[in-house]
Enzyme design. Structure first.
Site, short mmCIF file in Angstrom:
data_model
loop_
_atom_site.label_atom_id
_atom_site.label_comp_id
_atom_site.label_asym_id
_atom_site.label_seq_id
_atom_site.Cartn_x
_atom_site.Cartn_y
_atom_site.Cartn_z
CE LYS A 93 0.25 12.50 17.62
NZ LYS A 93 0.99 11.77 18.64
CD GLN B 148 0.47 9.19 21.40
OE1 GLN B 148 0.32 9.55 20.24
NE2 GLN B 148 0.86 10.02 22.35
CG ASP C 61 7.04 10.95 17.29
OD1 ASP C 61 6.50 12.05 17.05
OD2 ASP C 61 6.51 10.08 18.00
#
Ligand code: NDP
Length: 285
Positions: A53, A97, A120
């Site tokens: 990422k 994460q 997200d």
């Protein structure tokens, strides 16, 4: 007729190129979109994802803020960092994460992220906005699925979509997205009776189960579109999806392979979300 293979790698590359050129235009005006990635602990798979990422973020010209915290980090310390990132004007997307260590309440952490920086799309506010058909930031994998359908020019209006899987990160949101495009949507799960018969009705099958090749090729209606979200490791190296690919490809009009299908879309859409947040910030100023 052989199915068209929906090339996720190529579509994700196209999404990234578009982001890169938009970022360049914004930077020329003195504005740099930024993503903060937070990793707690040493999970090797998480470390690999976070590394990918960050790399793509930098490749696209975005500002990347990198926070790697030890496993022993307390919930309060993590919440304090989220608070700082929420207030940081260089950061437009925040990604924590998952999974987090067991002593940290994941829901509490995800809800602490500003919904406007929720890269997200997992914050209950964004889930609610999606449910009422007015999305702001959308979960990345389902968002990627919609981009893939758009790329092949598929119009969902009036079509029968069957989603296999009802998770909060894939099944439910992708079903809501298809509904908002006027599809007739059925969501199946582990208690669904006669799954094969339900799938046989589908113009579009979206499989997000996590079980290797459990959706059989002969369940696919001839001419259907098959989107396989599943990523299952079989043996040492082989990856397979949730759909029996070869047999399904004989009946489908278009199908996503595994690997190289939905997988590459997820990170591209994370950066897309970060860009959209950044653009919203400028629009709101
Ligand atoms: P979850 O484990 O959270 O959900 C799986 C769903 O499948 C559940 O709703 C479960 O039903 C349902 N299910 C399980 N067994 C059956 C069955 N026999 N018949 C019908 N439904 C069943 O998985 P995720 O949604 O997180 O992920 C699904 C797959 O997608 C995984 O392979 C994952 O690796 C992959 N994935 C890929 C991504 C990408 O491409 N980047 C991103 C996210 C996920 P119930 O609710 O009743 O238990």
């Amino acid at each position: 007729m052989a199915a068209r293979i929906i090339d996720g790698k190529a579509i994700a590359a196209k999404v990234r190129e578009k982001i890169k050129s938009t970022v360049a235009l914004l930077k020329a005006k003195g504005f740099t979109p930024g993503l903060a990635v937070v990793l707690v602990g040493d999970d090797p798979a998480s470390r690999v994802y976070v590394g990918m990422k960050k790399k793509i973020c930098v490749e696209l010209g975005m500002y990347s803020a990198d926070h790697e915290l030890p496993e022993s980090t307390s919930e309060a310390e993590l919440l304090a960092l989220i608070g700082q990132l929420n207030a940081d004007e260089r950061v437009h997307g925040i990604l924590v994460q998952l999974p987090l260590p067991a002593h940290i309440d994941t829901d509490k952490v995800l809800e602490a992220i500003s919904p406007m920086k929720d890269a997200d799309g997992f914050h209950p506010y964004n889930v609610g906005r999606l449910a009422i058909g007015k999305p702001i930031l959308q979960p990345c994998t389902p968002y990627g699925v919609m981009v893939m359908l758009d790329e092949i020019g598929y119009d969902l209006n009036g079509k029968e979509v069957v989603v296999v899987g009802r998770s909060n990160i894939v099944g439910k949101p992708v079903a809501l997205m298809c509904l908002s495009r006027h599809a007739t949507v059925t969501i199946c799960h582990s208690r669904t009776k006669d799954l094969a018969d339900v799938v046989r009705r589908a113009d579009v099958v979206i499989a997000a189960v996590g079980k290797p090749e459990m959706v059989k090729g002969d369940w696919i209606k001839p001419g259907a579109v098959v989107i396989d979200v599943g990523i299952n490791r079989v043996g040492e190296k082989k990856l397979v999806g949730d759909v029996e690919y070869a047999a399904a490809a004989e009946r489908a009009i278009a199908i996503t392979p595994v690997p190289g299908g939905v997988g590459p879309m997820t990170i591209a859409m994370l950066l897309q979300n970060t860009l959209e947040s950044a653009q919203r910030t400028i629009g709101g100023k």
